[in-house]
Design a protein around this motif. Structure first.
Motif, short mmCIF file in Angstrom:
data_model
loop_
_atom_site.label_atom_id
_atom_site.label_comp_id
_atom_site.label_asym_id
_atom_site.label_seq_id
_atom_site.Cartn_x
_atom_site.Cartn_y
_atom_site.Cartn_z
N ALA B 187 28.37 -0.15 6.58
CA ALA B 187 28.01 -0.20 8.00
C ALA B 187 28.82 0.83 8.78
O ALA B 187 28.30 1.49 9.68
N TRP B 188 30.08 0.96 8.41
CA TRP B 188 30.97 1.89 9.11
C TRP B 188 30.47 3.33 8.96
O TRP B 188 30.39 4.09 9.92
N GLY B 191 27.55 4.46 11.09
CA GLY B 191 27.70 4.66 12.52
C GLY B 191 28.10 3.44 13.34
O GLY B 191 28.16 3.51 14.56
N ALA B 192 28.38 2.30 12.67
CA ALA B 192 28.76 1.12 13.42
C ALA B 192 30.27 1.12 13.66
O ALA B 192 31.04 1.32 12.73
N HIS B 193 30.69 0.89 14.90
CA HIS B 193 32.12 0.81 15.18
C HIS B 193 32.59 -0.61 14.82
O HIS B 193 31.76 -1.49 14.57
N PRO B 194 33.92 -0.82 14.78
CA PRO B 194 34.44 -2.12 14.28
C PRO B 194 33.78 -3.35 14.90
O PRO B 194 33.44 -4.29 14.18
N LYS B 196 30.80 -3.63 16.22
CA LYS B 196 29.42 -3.75 15.74
C LYS B 196 29.39 -4.26 14.30
O LYS B 196 28.52 -5.04 13.92
N ILE B 197 30.33 -3.77 13.48
CA ILE B 197 30.39 -4.23 12.09
C ILE B 197 30.58 -5.74 12.06
O ILE B 197 29.92 -6.46 11.32
N THR B 200 27.24 -7.42 13.37
CA THR B 200 25.99 -7.21 12.64
C THR B 200 26.11 -7.49 11.14
O THR B 200 25.12 -7.73 10.48
N VAL B 201 27.32 -7.42 10.59
CA VAL B 201 27.45 -7.61 9.15
C VAL B 201 28.38 -8.79 8.81
O VAL B 201 27.96 -9.76 8.19
#
Lengths: 366, 559
Positions: B187-188, B191-194, B196-197, B200-201
């Protein structure tokens, strides 16, 4: 689907050590430098523990280097966190999100960037189509086979149009047949899309068949960089010669130097070796003889005479262990087209393809 | 073909013949569990559903018809939901910071968060009273308030969240650690920042684990007795009502009926928790995990946030312990802060019997629970004796049963012939063992699963009996797990209140009921001093015993 103009990658003096719980630190990458041209496919090949995965993870931003520079078209990447690097990474275990469908897995990077739904649909569908996954869009990763998961992982990396595509042993979890098939697809796709790619593997056959160039790694350093042909035919070190393919290492001595090469004595015979195959050789040397660069003939013919000590029949090939005056030489032949079978104890003649001989200095490996 | 089969059948089956010595213990375990788990629960049930010597649901239904008890039930539910929600949020944040944020002081944060898991839960009530009570340091001393919100819903929520969120933290810590690291890394890189990770995950994958934490805290809050007794005020909850009905009104049938009403939702929630926990563990196995080193986020805002959060929670916990320590070394905390050792002197003299009895009985319980737990684990994980599934279920049942209900069951069952045990040490040891043996079994089974069966088979094929195999092969490999189970039994036994409050007697005094009665009398100094002594004792045992026993007992599977 295609990407914009491919970018050049340059790694300069990369260093990374891992600190162990006891306070000791173990160097994983030491002074690693490499340039990858735009659109080129380069493989880092090396045994486990040689630092190749660390280089890859450092590129993606998942590890911070202790020293060194990473430049993508001249722009330094090191200050950027992973989510700002725009680098696609295909994981060894694929790392598909188990709670999202194939479609949503592929759409992930687009959703993160708040792409409009319509464009997400188009882009994801295009990516799925490229990899022949249209039918599987609504499945969950747990319902896919290993090969399908692998494709989804690739689609997911491609859909973000990365500046650089990284592969961390992506084929190692597939069975042999599938690996072979995916390998050639992968190569075709990368060529077509023209993305700069860095691939990590310990499988030399994979490296040979996929790469424009191979960087052989050992103990955190690059041992040799070159095309697959160059690496195989003209290994720079004994380590490379031994790691890529199999090789007979014979003690020899340079007896004469001419303009076009050297004359070397080995196995009680003199051989002429071309200049580009004997870098800086003088005095005591090691003569490298590939097992397939020797043919067996009737006793009394050929360049050398020996006795078959052992043989191993493998169907398409037969491997012979032959004693030549106290030295053992391994010979691999495509399974014989000759009528008489050779058996253990037979006297045979050997014809050496002299052009393939390669010479390295006889110093001990450090 | 027929002949060959005949030969096979005629061959002796070594596993069955050689195992006699060990298997003769099996009926003993069955009898023990029948007597101390099934019988008391049965007696409690019988007491609750009979009226005038006939089978009747009248008492239970009668209680539910009274609006007072309906309010009590609603209070208990509301408190449970609040504690579960708040505690899970705290535990999630804490576990996330500990596993994903690059910040200093993690060992310290972990240690502090574990303190409440080895303290008697009433300690929180004690410190909150000292700080925020009618004569509390903060409410009265600093703010000059005459009234306080402490006695009731808010005080109970605070005490229970502080006392129980660490259990949820431990659960989530393991789940955060168990997630396949490459998922978050993927995820990182996409393009996902911490943040968002996480949303979303990480959190979506942990949903079963989060639900399981909610249910765990809910059942702890439901079963807690000590805090409601001290802080309940005009906010009555079920566990405290049971205590008051039995001790105050001496109405056994009514108490038993209330216990049944308490038992039902807790058991339900417990089994839901168990199923979810299994699923949570399952969700973390996503193919071959590439690396277990999770991303450590270094963004300054994330690091500062993590430090502030964990530091704040730690400060809150430490404030409670500092307050109790303060209460123990001052004449009258909140009023007269002259330093004194008289409370400690009194704790070590007046309460000496309670301390000695508690340590002795808890040690005895540890030994019994260790041996019996290992045996049951062996039968469950390694043998094919009939009824081993039922054995496991019955032995694990006390996990799902609030201490108050276990204690009340004991009081009812063993207060009359044929098993008149009231007033004996045995009944206390039995209560300790019953409360902790599920953990000994679980840790034993988990450790046994790590030991390959081929070791048993190799030992058996070389002529060892199953007893010899257990003693010479399995036990040495399981030592860390057995020790961990025994230390856990000790800790849990010396800190429990609910399970023993109905079975203590003048002959055998225990520390936690003593603290409760000291609080009742207003001797907060003595109660605080005794609490400090108890915590120091537990810390000594947890950290000292493995060190004394040496390396073999510490390494390997010990959790």
């Amino acid at each position: 689907m295609s990407t914009g103009t491919a970018k050049a990658l340059e790694l300069r003096g990369l260093r990374k050590a891992y600190r162990l719980p006891g306070g000791r630190s173990v160097p994983a990458v030491r002074d690693f430098s490499l340039r990858v041209e735009p659109g080129e496919f380069v493989t880092l090949l090396g045994p486990s523990g040689s630092g190749k995965t660390t280089v890859l993870r450092t590129l993606a931003g998942l590890e911070e280097p202790d020293a060194g520079e990473i430049l993508l078209d001249g722009v330094p990447l090191t200050p950027l966190p992973p989510h700002q690097r725009h680098i696609g990474l295909v994981f060894q275990n694929y790392a598909l999100f188990p709670h999202l469908t194939v479609f949503e897995n592929v759409a992930y990077s687009l959703r993160i960037r708040r792409t409009p739904d319509v464009r997400i649909r188009d882009e994801v569908e295009a990516a799925l189509k490229t990899l022949g996954l249209e039918e599987l869009a609504s499945r969950l990763p747990g319902q896919l086979s290993g090969g399908q998961q692998q494709r989804v992982a690739l689609a997911r990396a491609l859909v973000m149009h990365p500046d650089l595509l990284l592969f961390d042993e992506p084929l190692s979890n597939l069975d042999a047949k599938l690996r072979f098939q995916v390998r050639s697809e992968l190569r075709r796709l990368q060529k077509r899309l023209g993305i700069t790619a860095l691939y990590v593997t310990h499988d030399q056959a994979e490296a040979m068949s996929l790469s424009d160039r191979i960087a052989v790694m050992r103990d955190g350093r690059v041992e040799q960089v070159g095309t697959p042909e160059a690496i195989y035919a003209r290994p720079a070190t004994l380590f490379v010669a031994d790691f890529i393919g199999r090789v007979n290492i014979l003690p020899g001595r340079v007896v004469d130097r001419g303009g076009s090469g050297v004359t070397v004595e080995a196995l009680d015979r003199r051989w002429n070796v071309a200049a580009d195959r004997c870098p800086g050789a003088a005095g005591e040397v090691l003569v490298l003889l590939r097992p397939e660069a020797v043919g067996l003939t009737e006793a009394g013919q050929g360049d050398l005479a020996g006795t078959v000590e052992e043989l191993e029949y493998r169907g398409d090939q037969t491997e012979y262990r032959i004693q030549i005056g106290g030295v053992h030489v391994v010979v691999v032949e495509s399974s014989p087209r000759r009528t008489r079978r050779i058996v253990e104890g037979d006297r045979v003649g050997l014809r050496v393809f002299e052009d393939t001989l390669h010479i390295l200095p006889a110093q001990r490996e450090g | 073909m027929v002949q060959a089969t005949g030969i096979l059948i005629a061959r002796p089956r070594p596993g069955l013949r050689r195992g006699r010595a060990l298997f003769s213990l099996y009926p003993l375990l069955v009898l023990g569990l029948a007597l101390f788990v099934v019988y008391p629960l049965g007696m409690l049930l019988a007491q609750a559903v009979q009226a005038d010597g006939r089978l009747s649901a009248g008492t239970v239904l009668g209680l539910l018809r009274e609006s007072y008890y309906r309010a009590v039930l609603l209070n208990t539910l509301l408190l449970g939901v609040s504690v579960a929600g708040l505690g899970t949020v705290l535990a999630t944040g804490y576990a996330y910071a500990m596993t994903r944020v690059a910040m200093p002081g993690k060992k310290f944060f972990h240690f502090v968060a574990l303190l409440p898991t080895i303290s008697p839960p009433i300690l929180m009530a004690l410190s909150l009273i000292l700080l925020y009570g009618r004569r509390g340091l903060i409410t009265n001393g600093l703010l000059g308030l005459q009234s306080t919100l402490l006695y009731g819903f808010w005080g109970l929520t605070a005490a229970q969240v502080l006392a129980y969120f660490p259990f949820a933290y431990l659960l989530l810590l393991n789940l955060f650690r168990g997630l396949d690291a490459s998922l978050e890394e993927a995820a990182w890189t996409m393009g996902a920042h911490p943040g968002k990770i996480l949303t979303t995950v990480t959190l979506p994958l942990l949903i079963p684990g989060l639900a399981s934490a909610v249910l765990l805290l809910f059942s702890y809050s439901f079963a807690d007795l000590g805090n409601p007794l001290l802080l309940g005020g005009d906010y009555p909850v079920l566990a405290a009502q049971i205590y008051l009905t039995i001790i105050g009104l001496y109405d056994m049938p009514r108490g038993a009926a209330l216990a049944l009403i308490l038992l039902f939702p807790v058991t339900l929630v417990f089994f839901a928790h168990k199923r979810l926990a299994e699923r949570a563990a399952f969700a973390s196995i996503g193919g071959r995990a590439s690396s277990m080193r999770h991303p450590q986020f270094r963004h300054p805002a994330v690091r500062i946030g993590g430090l502030l959060f964990c530091g704040g929670v730690c400060l809150l916990i430490l404030l409670q312990y500092a307050t109790v320590l303060g209460g123990a070394v001052t004449r009258l905390f909140g009023i007269n802060h002259t330093l004194t050792l008289k409370h400690f002197a009194s704790a070590l003299t007046a309460s000496r019997d309670a301390l000695v009895d508690t340590i002795g009985l808890a040690a005895a319980a540890s030994a019994v629970s260790g041996v019996a737990g290992l045996l049951i684990a062996y039968f469950v994980a390694r043998s094919r004796v009939p009824g081993r599934g039922a054995l496991d279920f019955v032995a694990s049942l006390p996990l799902a049963i609030p201490g108050t209900v276990v204690g009340l069951g004991f009081a009812i069952a063993f207060n009359r012939p044929p098993f008149l045990l009231t007033g004996t040490a045995l009944i206390i040891v039995a209560a300790f063992v019953v409360r902790s043996i599920p953990y000994s079994i679980r840790s034993g089974v988990a450790a046994l699963r790590q030991v390959d069966v081929s070791l048993d088979e190799a030992s058996t094929s070389m002529g060892a009996t199953s007893f010899q195999t257990l003693w010479r092969v399995i036990l040495p490999l399981l030592r860390p797990a057995v020790l961990a189970g025994m230390i856990f039994t000790f800790t849990r036994s010396v800190t429990t209140l609910s399970a023993v409050i109905f079975v203590v007697s003048p002959h055998w005094a225990l520390v936690t009921p003593t603290i409760l009665s000291q609080m009742d009398r207003g001797d907060v100094g003595e109660a605080a001093a005794l609490s400090v002594v108890l915590i120091v004792l537990v810390l000594l045992v947890i950290h000292g015993v493995p060190r004394l026993l040496g390396r073999d007992w510490r390494e390997g599977t010990a959790a």
